[in-house]
Design a protein around this motif. Structure first.
Motif, PDB file in Angstrom:
ATOM      1  N   THR B  73       0.813  -1.223   0.000  1.00  0.00           N
ATOM      2  CA  THR B  73       0.000   0.000   0.000  1.00  0.00           C
ATOM      3  C   THR B  73       0.846   1.272   0.000  1.00  0.00           C
ATOM      4  O   THR B  73       0.330   2.351  -0.212  1.00  0.00           O
ATOM      5  N   ILE B  74       2.156   1.139   0.259  1.00  0.00           N
ATOM      6  CA  ILE B  74       3.005   2.337   0.303  1.00  0.00           C
ATOM      7  C   ILE B  74       4.028   2.258  -0.834  1.00  0.00           C
ATOM      8  O   ILE B  74       4.860   1.351  -0.879  1.00  0.00           O
ATOM      9  N   LEU B  75       3.927   3.193  -1.745  1.00  0.00           N
ATOM     10  CA  LEU B  75       4.775   3.170  -2.940  1.00  0.00           C
ATOM     11  C   LEU B  75       6.030   4.011  -2.707  1.00  0.00           C
ATOM     12  O   LEU B  75       5.945   5.149  -2.249  1.00  0.00           O
ATOM     13  N   ILE B  76       7.185   3.422  -3.035  1.00  0.00           N
ATOM     14  CA  ILE B  76       8.468   4.114  -2.865  1.00  0.00           C
ATOM     15  C   ILE B  76       9.019   4.440  -4.258  1.00  0.00           C
ATOM     16  O   ILE B  76       9.251   3.535  -5.058  1.00  0.00           O
ATOM     17  N   VAL B  77       9.225   5.722  -4.531  1.00  0.00           N
ATOM     18  CA  VAL B  77       9.664   6.128  -5.874  1.00  0.00           C
ATOM     19  C   VAL B  77      10.857   7.078  -5.803  1.00  0.00           C
ATOM     20  O   VAL B  77      11.206   7.557  -4.723  1.00  0.00           O
ATOM     21  N   ASN B  78      11.436   7.378  -6.956  1.00  0.00           N
ATOM     22  CA  ASN B  78      12.595   8.276  -7.002  1.00  0.00           C
ATOM     23  C   ASN B  78      12.161   9.698  -7.351  1.00  0.00           C
ATOM     24  O   ASN B  78      11.156  10.160  -6.842  1.00  0.00           O
ATOM     25  N   LYS B 100      -1.921   3.684  -0.917  1.00  0.00           N
ATOM     26  CA  LYS B 100      -2.536   4.617   0.030  1.00  0.00           C
ATOM     27  C   LYS B 100      -1.617   5.787   0.389  1.00  0.00           C
ATOM     28  O   LYS B 100      -2.066   6.807   0.929  1.00  0.00           O
ATOM     29  N   ALA B 101      -0.317   5.634   0.132  1.00  0.00           N
ATOM     30  CA  ALA B 101       0.634   6.723   0.398  1.00  0.00           C
ATOM     31  C   ALA B 101       1.839   6.531  -0.522  1.00  0.00           C
ATOM     32  O   ALA B 101       2.110   5.399  -0.958  1.00  0.00           O
ATOM     33  N   ILE B 102       2.530   7.633  -0.834  1.00  0.00           N
ATOM     34  CA  ILE B 102       3.721   7.535  -1.688  1.00  0.00           C
ATOM     35  C   ILE B 102       4.871   8.260  -0.998  1.00  0.00           C
ATOM     36  O   ILE B 102       4.690   9.358  -0.454  1.00  0.00           O
ATOM     37  N   ILE B 103       6.038   7.639  -1.025  1.00  0.00           N
ATOM     38  CA  ILE B 103       7.239   8.281  -0.500  1.00  0.00           C
ATOM     39  C   ILE B 103       8.239   8.349  -1.648  1.00  0.00           C
ATOM     40  O   ILE B 103       8.516   7.329  -2.298  1.00  0.00           O
ATOM     41  N   SER B 129      18.189   8.143   1.479  1.00  0.00           N
ATOM     42  CA  SER B 129      17.239   7.357   2.267  1.00  0.00           C
ATOM     43  C   SER B 129      16.331   6.518   1.370  1.00  0.00           C
ATOM     44  O   SER B 129      16.032   5.358   1.675  1.00  0.00           O
ATOM     45  N   ILE B 130      15.886   7.122   0.251  1.00  0.00           N
ATOM     46  CA  ILE B 130      15.032   6.368  -0.673  1.00  0.00           C
ATOM     47  C   ILE B 130      15.793   5.149  -1.198  1.00  0.00           C
ATOM     48  O   ILE B 130      15.266   4.030  -1.226  1.00  0.00           O
TER      49      ILE B 130
END
Lengths: 469, 206
Positions: B73-78, B100-103, B129-130
């Motif tokens: 549910t939590i998308l990690i992108v650049n 539901k959320a993107i970082i 950190s990403i």
């Protein structure tokens, strides 16, 4: 923080309130809608039992899904037909002015609003389309919004938004012969990067910008978003006022005098403060072509595709992705790259001056037999004007297909699409993977004149070799 | 596809979920949802078409196709995620797939405002950190607890101070991210503005 720029003035003028969270509530003076991003917004109004607050401040046209070969109704594509009829019904029900096919004023929303005289200095303009930045060419503050914000504008004529920072891009000197607004804006995006403008409005200024026609200025502002800037604008001047005068929706008689007085008071102060200023020399810009999968990946016609080592660390991974997708080798020349499809049109370069420039290159020439070439006028008005000038005949004689107005293969929501990994020379604005309708299609962005040159030679060419002869 | 989709509503202060990493800069909205899927008059069926062309190209190896990510549910992108078109269909497709959320390192402006408008908080973190999260997530399952009030992302192994625009954070915590009703509260001010704007006096009504 910027002060006394045109952006600050227009923002402050339209500010309705400071919202609890810290963003501003901004009044939208002109709202433009089309068939793709509005149906869900009307649906949400219905769900919330809300009405359109000021129907007289919204104008509609249809552009993204319209076929460019046969526009008779019902459209062959059922989904496209459903979208246009939904827009027709919504406009009818909410008493919104709709410029439909055959009205004489239908076309790409960012071509139509200026040519109707709807786009004017000092306005805030919003539309559910990222290329709304186009209208900034008139000294308005114009930006793209999503469907939820379209709903908010319909329901309240306002949106919640954080104020943008302002960067002035000062363009010294003049563009040289055979170099166009498209080349300049591709050059700017290349220099500042595709995310350089995030959080900014771009103010384009300087002698090179002042020298541009209104249509060329629209090309520049149109592609602000490709540099990450949601909004781009140019301070209005006599050219702006002359362009608007006598247009269908322009103020008339004593209202014209009132408008002119107010418009003349609208510009960035000489000692206004910018968050950032960039200067560049427009005379150094050459015909520019993209080689990759973002509009920032461009080079001038005689340069070679950059080597990985030439690029900044942040740009390397996208470059590697681009080499692979485009099947280009680092260090390869872009000139003489074979092209299979040539497309002239779009909200970036589908106006009458774009067609004139391309027709001049094509006159008494033939499109290469290996190329499928077509021209899609930006609006019914552009098409009619072109026909009166005999441009349609020049295009057809050269081997270009002459089509009906719409967005067409800029984003390929109709049946105009690349096939397989075809390479297209395109006067549009995005070279993203799959953008032109085939998941492996390859797009080279360039000016309409350069597309015409590529069509004749069947490969990427320097248009200066045609016009300087 | 996930079980029945329910849109977010009201206050959002805590998002707990499994992370899914998508590596690459400048991932545009045409890639998130290709234009042919915009031929619709509602957003309902967009979830299944998210990243359609990228997924087809990768033949099942795309993060959105991997079995281990199906409940993420939590998308990690650049960086510059969501650049390009203003189509809200892009965040709608992600949301309907289950996000539901993107970082990310950074977001395109219009994409960011579209996410806020539909209730998807977007946080930023440094590139370092990403990359740390993505490296970890590449081989291991990562469950993150996001505390919006304190802007913290916590897991068993990694903890991060997340950045989010103060205005967005306040809207989620107060439940006012669905802006229409907040905007409508100022009806009188809107009416005054309509009356006072210079150009609405010299322009005929449309």
């Amino acid at each position: 923080m910027s002060q006394d720029t045109l952006f600050d003035k227009v923002w402050d003028l339209h500010k309705v309130s400071s919202l609890p969270g810290g963003s501003d509530q901004i009044f939208i003076g002109l709202h433009l809608i089309h068939e793709v991003t509005s149906p869900q917004a009307f649906g949400a109004l219905k769900d919330k039992n809300l009405k359109v607050k000021f129907p007289n401040r919204t104008v509609a046209t249809v552009d993204h899904i319209v076929p460019t070969d046969n526009q008779s109704r019902p459209f062959k594509d059922n989904l496209a037909e459903q979208m246009i009829s939904t827009l027709e019904n919504n406009c009818l029900q909410h008493k919104i002015k709709f410029y439909n096919i055959g009205s004489g004023n239908q076309g790409i929303v960012h071509v139509v609003a200026p040519e109707l005289g709807l786009t004017q200095p000092g306005m805030t303009i919003a539309c559910g389309d990222s290329h709304t930045s186009t209208h900034g060419a008139f000294g308005s503050i114009a930006f793209g919004i999503g469907t939820s914000q379209v709903r908010d504008v319909l329901a309240t004529q306002t949106i919640a938004m954080n104020k943008l920072k302002v960067r002035q891009i000062w363009c010294e000197n003049q563009l040289s012969n055979g170099v166009y607004a498209k080349d300049l804006v591709l050059h700017i995006i290349n220099k500042l990067g595709v995310m350089g403008g995030v959080g900014f409005a771009y103010e384009f200024a300087g002698p090179a910008i002042n020298a541009l026609s209104m249509e060329e200025r629209m090309t520049i502002c149109n592609m602000s978003i490709e540099g990450g800037a949601r909004c781009g604008y140019i301070n209005p001047d006599e050219k702006t006022f002359t362009y608007i005068k006598n247009k269908l929706c322009a103020p008339k008689n004593e209202n014209w005098d009132k408008a002119l007085t107010w418009w003349k008071s609208l510009k960035s102060d000489e000692n206004s403060i910018y968050d950032d200023v960039i200067k560049l020399d427009a005379s150094k810009v050459e015909p520019t072509v993209t080689w990759g999968i973002t509009p920032g990946q461009s080079i001038s016609i005689n340069q070679k595709i950059p080597l990985l080592d030439d690029l900044s660390p942040n740009d390397k991974s996208v470059a590697e992705e681009a080499y692979e997708y485009m099947s280009f080798k680092p260090g390869q020349a872009i000139k003489d790259t074979p092209v299979e499809v040539c497309f002239i049109g779009s909200c970036t370069n589908g106006r009458i001056s774009d067609l004139r420039v391309a027709a001049k290159v094509l006159k008494d020439k033939k499109v290469s037999k290996n190329v499928k070439a077509f021209v899609v006028p930006g609006s019914e008005k552009v098409a009619n004007e072109a026909k009166q000038e005999g441009l349609d005949k020049i295009f057809k004689d050269s081997g270009f297909q002459w089509r009906e107005p719409g967005c067409s293969m800029c984003l390929a929501m109709n049946s105009d699409k690349l096939i397989g990994n075809q390479v297209s020379a395109s006067s549009s604005n995005r070279n993203f993977k799959g953008r032109q309708g085939s998941p492996s299609g390859r797009t080279l962005l360039m000016s309409p004149a350069m597309v015409a040159a590529a069509a004749i030679n069947g490969k990427v060419s320097d248009v200066r070799e045609f016009i300087n002869k | 596809m996930k079980s029945e989709f329910t849109p977010p509503i009201g206050k959002i202060s805590q998002i707990n979920g499994q992370c899914i990493s998508l590596i690459g800069n400048d991932i545009d909205t045409d890639r998130i949802i290709p234009a042919r899927f915009l031929k619709c008059v509602n957003f309902d069926s967009l979830g299944e078409s998210v990243f359609e062309d990228d997924r087809k190209t990768l033949k099942g190896r795309h993060p959105f196709d991997l079995e281990e990510n199906k409940n993420a549910t939590i998308l990690i992108v650049n960086s510059n995620f969501g650049c390009g078109s203003s189509r809200e269909h892009a965040p709608q497709a992600l949301m309907r797939w289950g996000i539901k959320a993107i970082i990310g390192e950074s977001f395109a402006d219009i994409f960011y405002s579209n996410c806020i408008a539909i209730g998807i908080p977007c946080f930023t973190l440094t590139k370092k950190s990403i990359q740390e999260i993505q490296k970890y997530n590449f081989s291991k399952f990562l469950f993150l607890e996001i505390d919006l009030k304190n802007s913290l992302g916590k897991s068993k192994f990694l903890n991060f101070k997340l950045e989010i625009k103060e205005s967005s954070k306040k809207m989620f915590l107060s439940g006012e991210w669905d802006a229409t009703s907040t905007l409508l509260e100022n009806e009188n001010l809107i009416a005054n503005k309509y009356k006072d704007l210079p150009y609405l006096k010299f322009n005929a009504h449309l």
